[in-house]
Design a protein around this motif. Sequence first.
Motif, PDB file in Angstrom:
ATOM      1  N   UNK A  34       7.916  31.971  17.466  1.00 29.05           N
ATOM      2  CA  UNK A  34       8.653  30.796  17.936  1.00 29.05           C
ATOM      3  C   UNK A  34      10.153  31.086  18.026  1.00 29.05           C
ATOM      4  N   UNK A  35      10.764  30.784  19.179  1.00 27.64           N
ATOM      5  CA  UNK A  35      12.212  30.992  19.298  1.00 27.64           C
ATOM      6  C   UNK A  35      13.012  29.861  18.649  1.00 27.64           C
ATOM      7  N   UNK A  36      12.320  28.806  18.203  1.00 26.28           N
ATOM      8  CA  UNK A  36      13.033  27.637  17.687  1.00 26.28           C
ATOM      9  C   UNK A  36      13.038  27.551  16.162  1.00 26.28           C
ATOM     10  N   UNK A  37      12.288  28.408  15.516  1.00 25.83           N
ATOM     11  CA  UNK A  37      12.443  28.517  14.072  1.00 25.83           C
ATOM     12  C   UNK A  37      12.168  29.972  13.690  1.00 25.83           C
ATOM     13  N   UNK A  38      12.581  30.330  12.499  1.00 27.74           N
ATOM     14  CA  UNK A  38      12.472  31.712  12.088  1.00 27.74           C
ATOM     15  C   UNK A  38      11.065  32.026  11.603  1.00 27.74           C
ATOM     16  N   UNK A  39      10.424  33.001  12.233  1.00 27.78           N
ATOM     17  CA  UNK A  39       9.091  33.343  11.727  1.00 27.78           C
ATOM     18  C   UNK A  39       8.742  34.774  12.077  1.00 27.78           C
ATOM     19  N   UNK A  40       7.844  35.352  11.288  1.00 28.25           N
ATOM     20  CA  UNK A  40       7.424  36.730  11.532  1.00 28.25           C
ATOM     21  C   UNK A  40       6.021  36.805  12.091  1.00 28.25           C
ATOM     22  N   UNK A  53       4.393  24.555  18.883  1.00 25.70           N
ATOM     23  CA  UNK A  53       4.587  25.435  17.732  1.00 25.70           C
ATOM     24  C   UNK A  53       3.941  24.797  16.513  1.00 25.70           C
ATOM     25  N   UNK A  54       2.997  25.520  15.937  1.00 24.60           N
ATOM     26  CA  UNK A  54       2.299  24.997  14.766  1.00 24.60           C
ATOM     27  C   UNK A  54       3.141  25.156  13.493  1.00 24.60           C
ATOM     28  N   UNK A  55       4.252  25.901  13.621  1.00 25.69           N
ATOM     29  CA  UNK A  55       5.152  26.062  12.480  1.00 25.69           C
ATOM     30  C   UNK A  55       6.156  24.922  12.379  1.00 25.69           C
TER      31      UNK A  55
END
Length: 207
Positions: A34-40, A53-55
């Motif tokens: 996701x470009x809208x929150x930080x994730x790996x 985005x499920x995050x």
Amino acid sequence: MTSNIFQDIKDRVDLKDLVRYYGLEVDRGGFACCPFHNERHPSFKVYEDHYHCFGCGEHGDHVDFVQKLYGLTNIEAAKKISHDLGLGLDNGELAIPVKSRILKPQKDEAFLLWLDESVHTLIEYKKLLQYWEKIYNPRSPIDKVNDRYLESINKRGYTEYYLDKLLYGNEYEQRQCYEIDRDYPLRIKKRLDELDAVSRKAPKHAK
Ligand SMILES: [Zn+2]
């Protein structure tokens, strides 16, 4: 040309191609980071006409994506998409001139121009073939097979393969396309120009 730039963008560009164009890597399952929150680990799912985005819960369509990514208004985002992908929907008034991700200044100019133009052309052609495949799909075995349906069946595989190399490939793969079959996108461009003359979607309105 219709006046609804938002609908035109959806009709002419696959959302997966759009997010790839703006730098996301979409895996086979349609997920990206996701470009809208930080994730790996990818929890940003790209569907045919929207993303979710499920995050972090971000959700939207083509224009929403670019609007949020670049902090624009929705009309600015629509114009930017039209400009970046060469869709010609913005009547020449360009609000936000931002260089496409693909053009990098230090390299061979002819190749880069070809690359940029080819990506625009093939994104548009691929979407058109998908549309044709849907609407001209023969309803029964005795139906006469439509030429546009045949064209979509014949050209879609190679077009997708070629576009994947240009969008996803490393420079070596992109240059391979350039060396081996650089005329393909040019022929497709010619085809799209011909179709513009007779209106690509004429039968849709005629029926
Ligand atoms: Zn997110």
